[in-house]
Design an enzyme around this catalytic site. Sequence first.
Site, PDB file in Angstrom:
ATOM      1  N   GLU A  20      48.415  45.229  25.807  1.00 40.66           N
ATOM      2  CA  GLU A  20      47.838  46.278  26.814  1.00 40.66           C
ATOM      3  C   GLU A  20      46.485  45.824  26.993  1.00 40.66           C
ATOM      4  O   GLU A  20      46.526  46.206  27.896  1.00 40.66           O
ATOM      5  CB  GLU A  20      48.472  47.597  25.961  1.00 40.66           C
ATOM      6  CG  GLU A  20      49.917  47.777  27.030  1.00 40.66           C
ATOM      7  CD  GLU A  20      50.516  49.668  26.555  1.00 40.66           C
ATOM      8  OE1 GLU A  20      51.384  49.787  27.458  1.00 40.66           O
ATOM      9  OE2 GLU A  20      49.418  50.282  26.310  1.00 40.66           O
TER      10      GLU A  20
ATOM     11  N   HIS B 197      63.288  31.043   8.177  1.00 37.44           N
ATOM     12  CA  HIS B 197      64.311  30.429   8.284  1.00 37.44           C
ATOM     13  C   HIS B 197      64.762  30.665  10.236  1.00 37.44           C
ATOM     14  O   HIS B 197      65.918  30.320  10.355  1.00 37.44           O
ATOM     15  CB  HIS B 197      65.271  30.939   7.562  1.00 37.44           C
ATOM     16  CG  HIS B 197      64.489  30.624   6.417  1.00 37.44           C
ATOM     17  ND1 HIS B 197      65.498  29.816   5.608  1.00 37.44           N
ATOM     18  CD2 HIS B 197      63.438  31.089   5.082  1.00 37.44           C
ATOM     19  CE1 HIS B 197      64.522  29.653   4.264  1.00 37.44           C
ATOM     20  NE2 HIS B 197      63.649  30.445   4.026  1.00 37.44           N
TER      21      HIS B 197
ATOM     22  N   LYS C 118      57.735  51.173  36.376  1.00 41.41           N
ATOM     23  CA  LYS C 118      58.969  51.579  36.966  1.00 41.41           C
ATOM     24  C   LYS C 118      58.414  52.597  38.329  1.00 41.41           C
ATOM     25  O   LYS C 118      59.524  53.148  38.764  1.00 41.41           O
ATOM     26  CB  LYS C 118      57.165  53.048  36.679  1.00 41.41           C
ATOM     27  CG  LYS C 118      57.004  53.325  34.876  1.00 41.41           C
ATOM     28  CD  LYS C 118      55.490  54.620  34.424  1.00 41.41           C
ATOM     29  CE  LYS C 118      55.487  53.754  33.358  1.00 41.41           C
ATOM     30  NZ  LYS C 118      54.519  54.872  32.741  1.00 41.41           N
TER      31      LYS C 118
HETATM   32  O1  PA5 Z   1      48.328  52.794  25.243  1.00 37.58           O
HETATM   33  C1  PA5 Z   1      49.067  53.654  25.867  1.00 37.58           C
HETATM   34  O2  PA5 Z   1      48.685  54.559  27.105  1.00 37.58           O
HETATM   35  C2  PA5 Z   1      50.554  53.208  26.782  1.00 37.58           C
HETATM   36  O3  PA5 Z   1      50.953  52.430  25.819  1.00 37.58           O
HETATM   37  C3  PA5 Z   1      51.072  54.642  26.700  1.00 37.58           C
HETATM   38  O4  PA5 Z   1      50.490  55.077  24.712  1.00 37.58           O
HETATM   39  C4  PA5 Z   1      52.322  55.055  26.680  1.00 37.58           C
HETATM   40  O5  PA5 Z   1      52.465  54.663  28.255  1.00 37.58           O
HETATM   41  C5  PA5 Z   1      53.091  56.812  26.622  1.00 37.58           C
HETATM   42  O6  PA5 Z   1      52.026  57.334  27.371  1.00 37.58           O
HETATM   43  P1  PA5 Z   1      52.696  59.189  27.503  1.00 37.58           P
HETATM   44  O7  PA5 Z   1      51.999  58.715  25.683  1.00 37.58           O
HETATM   45  O8  PA5 Z   1      51.735  59.466  28.210  1.00 37.58           O
HETATM   46  O9  PA5 Z   1      54.117  59.260  27.513  1.00 37.58           O
END
Ligand code: PA5
Length: 440
Positions: free
Chosen positions: A280, A301, A415
Amino acid sequence: MIQLDLSGLEQLISIDSVAKNSLEKNQLLHNGQGAGNNFLGWVNLPAGVNPELSGIIELTTPLREKLDCIVVIGIGGSYLGTKAVLTALRPTLALDQSAPQILFAGHQLDQAYHTQLLKHLEQKNWGIVAISKSGTTTEPALAFRLLRNALISQFGSDESRHRIIAVTDKNKGALRSLADKEQYQTYVIPDDVGGRFSVLTPVGLIPLALAGIDIRGLVNGALSQMEKCGHDRTFNNNMAAQYAAARFLLNQKGKNIEILSNFNPALHDVAEWWKQLYGESEGKDGKGIFPSSVDLTTDLHSMGQFIQEGTRNLFETTILIQKAAGDIIIPEQDDDSDQLNYLAGKSMDYVNKQAAEGTLLAHADGEVPVIRIEMDELSAYSLGELFYFFEKACGISGYMLGVNPFDQPGVEAYKKNMFALLGKPGFEEATLEIMKRLKQ
Ligand code: PA5
């Protein structure tokens, strides 16, 4: 303690050539002059959170002692750090009876999983930790609705209120409004710490304290790396700057897939946490190293063939644990029918270590350069060190790559489509568009 060994890269790259660049990027994380600078709260977090630990331990103790099962609801950065620590320190076969079992929900939308979970909980004395920074993420919100209803019908609404903890933003989001209305115990996720950097905030600390994990050890480990990767460290004394430099140069050489490997399955979920952190943070603007992982020797494997001889765009970062837990000596057998007497008297860990050395050598011979991270043992302290080290290196690496490592705009694409397909209010136009596309 953790150590970084880059000697396997010496023939291929010279990290000193980008030492200055790497240290400058480290500096940006400290002076807040880089992209995404409103999300740098994690940089000094281990020092900041230290005084809060006693309070966290004290406040979570009654629930830890009362419950036999806790469901942690969250997705992405809101659950991966907790899962990484639990998989590492509470091995599946040795369920610790002194602390509640921790189960997860809201990290996917599978009906079968959540059906089974709800059934399982009918027999349990359980509670919920609902974690969402935004407080609006669909997967955890949906799981919370289902589980909260189940909790209320099992224990009544007054008692349920005392079995729920919410970890969320201090002011905004649906989870915050609900928690305030229902007067749940709440913990705040700092504004300036993004999800994937939040394991040392209440996001990780609350469920881990409830699970009886040594959160002081975890934070102290992170603190030691915070000091060792600080702004005042030279390149040779800064492992995070060196790892970031190595990744930058390997990527330039066309090594754009990194495999995080381990020889101890307890590290499986550390790799899942790491994949989110790097995926990310770096995968944007058409750039980034694709983070992948393998558990060895298991995956030798399956993926072993590809790693050895497939497309040569891979490099490997391996985490090696020097002092393995447990103690198994291979027995001698009279007839040696399985032909393993040549190993008699050796420990199982010795065999695993030889497998590791043999594998890493073979990979290097097959043009997969290997970075080694050595951990003296698997403990809360060493995991804390590892988390901070990877976070710091990720920030530096993202800046070296020229991206903002602290946003994740690409996560919105799925989303938008999902909300359009589900007919979420406010997405009417998108619904019409997507239905037209699907009909074509
Ligand atoms: O690193 C990030 O910001 C994302 O992966 C969030 O942790 C994830 O989308 C969950 O978001 P939230 O805590 O707002 O539900």
